[in-house]
Design an enzyme around this catalytic site. Structure first.
Site, PDB file in Angstrom:
ATOM      1  N   TYR A 147       0.836  -1.215   0.000  1.00  0.00           N
ATOM      2  CA  TYR A 147       0.000   0.000   0.000  1.00  0.00           C
ATOM      3  C   TYR A 147       0.871   1.266   0.000  1.00  0.00           C
ATOM      4  O   TYR A 147       0.626   2.206  -0.768  1.00  0.00           O
ATOM      5  CB  TYR A 147      -0.905  -0.045   1.239  1.00  0.00           C
ATOM      6  CG  TYR A 147      -1.907   1.084   1.355  1.00  0.00           C
ATOM      7  CD1 TYR A 147      -3.121   1.031   0.681  1.00  0.00           C
ATOM      8  CD2 TYR A 147      -1.644   2.193   2.149  1.00  0.00           C
ATOM      9  CE1 TYR A 147      -4.051   2.051   0.799  1.00  0.00           C
ATOM     10  CE2 TYR A 147      -2.568   3.213   2.280  1.00  0.00           C
ATOM     11  CZ  TYR A 147      -3.769   3.140   1.608  1.00  0.00           C
ATOM     12  OH  TYR A 147      -4.684   4.154   1.724  1.00  0.00           O
ATOM     13  N   LYS A 151       0.930   4.140  -2.900  1.00  0.00           N
ATOM     14  CA  LYS A 151       0.520   5.525  -2.616  1.00  0.00           C
ATOM     15  C   LYS A 151       1.674   6.499  -2.807  1.00  0.00           C
ATOM     16  O   LYS A 151       1.457   7.658  -3.201  1.00  0.00           O
ATOM     17  CB  LYS A 151      -0.053   5.613  -1.202  1.00  0.00           C
ATOM     18  CG  LYS A 151      -1.361   4.838  -1.024  1.00  0.00           C
ATOM     19  CD  LYS A 151      -2.478   5.415  -1.888  1.00  0.00           C
ATOM     20  CE  LYS A 151      -3.819   4.766  -1.654  1.00  0.00           C
ATOM     21  NZ  LYS A 151      -4.899   5.382  -2.420  1.00  0.00           N
TER      22      LYS A 151
END
Ligand SMILES: NC(=O)c1ccc[n+]([C@@H]2O[C@H](COP(=O)([O-])OP(=O)(O)OC[C@H]3O[C@@H](n4cnc5c(N)ncnc54)[C@H](OP(=O)(O)O)[C@@H]3O)[C@@H](O)[C@H]2O)c1
Length: 240
Positions: A147, A151
């Site tokens: 993640y 991001k």
């Protein structure tokens, strides 16, 4: 002039708040979603905002979906790349599948959505591309190598594309929310949630509306001098 906005993952959580706020600000809005038909239909019934189902992880589905939205509502002026998922695991337990799903959705999804819209925005000399990244893309987070990488990648994408869009009247910006009270965060065990709140100087989780207001600002014609930027909305939890 009524502008048109498309919000990915726009039927739930932060995305729903963004869709509603943009509608309230006078935009024609379309909300994309992945598979939760029940939530999407409820959202449509409550807001009057049309919903469109496809996965941002698939390029051809994005191109087809965008065509359908543009046939219904007109050329898209504002793209909000909000759709995102987590598949958390400490790295020694993370599977290639968990890595791939998160990168495909959170990072490649941003390419898949922005690319088919880019030439139209260039031709019309106006566009707003706003991507919802995360505090965990800025600072990293235990059990989120996938993640955090996706991001952080969104922020690199934003800064690079801002340079290409600038002369064409297209701004490209990101919003990095801290911890917001949505399904994604409310799904973590209560004890973990309490420990998260203890790390937020303002002493609470953020509200989806607080992220939506950042997006409405970046989408506005008046924000044309802001590009390649990141708004951090995290209650003081992390300063870049
Ligand atoms: N919540 C937080 O604290 C927080 C903090 C920082 C950043 N963010 C970011 O903010 C964004 C929204 O988070 P949220 O908490 O509102 O999430 P959420 O409540 O889980 O909602 C996610 C939305 O994205 C959609 N979606 C997921 N995968 C998709 C795909 N492949 N194609 C199209 N749509 C897809 C979902 O559709 P369905 O309804 O069909 O499942 C849903 O509408 C995400 O990018 C997330 O990483 C959230």
């Amino acid at each position: 002039m009524t502008r048109t906005a498309l919000v990915t993952g726009g039927s739930r959580g932060i995305g729903a708040a963004i869709s509603i706020a943009l509608k309230g600000a006078g935009y024609k809005v379309a909300a994309n979603y992945a598979g939760n038909d029940e939530a999407a239909q409820k959202f449509k019934a409550e807001t009057g905002i049309p919903v469109y189902k496809w996965s941002v992880a698939e390029y051809d589905a994005c191109a087809d979906g965008i065509k359908k939205v543009e046939a219904d509502l007109g050329p898209i002026d504002v793209l909000v790349n909000n759709a995102g998922i987590t598949r958390d695991a400490p790295f020694h337990k993370m599977t290639p599948q968990q890595w791939k799903e998160v990168i495909d959705t959170n990072l490649s999804g941003v390419f898949n959505m922005t690319h088919p819209l880019w030439n139209g925005m260039r031709e019309r000399k106006f566009g707003r591309v706003i991507t919802i990244s995360s505090i965990n893309g800025q600072k990293g987070q235990f059990a989120q190598a996938n993640y955090s990488a996706s991001k952080a990648g969104d922020l690199g994408f934003t800064k690079a594309l801002a340079q290409e869009g600038a002369r064409a009247g297209i701004t490209v910006n990101a919003v990095c929310p801290g911890y917001i009270a949505t399904d994604m965060v409310m799904a973590v065990p209560e004890k973990v949630r309490e420990s998260i709140i203890a790390q937020i100087p303002v002493g609470r989780l953020g509200e989806a509306d607080e992220i939506a207001r950042c997006v409405v600002f970046l989408a506005s014609d008046g924000a044309g001098f802001i590009t390649g930027s990141t708004i951090s909305a995290n209650g003081g939890q992390f300063f870049v």
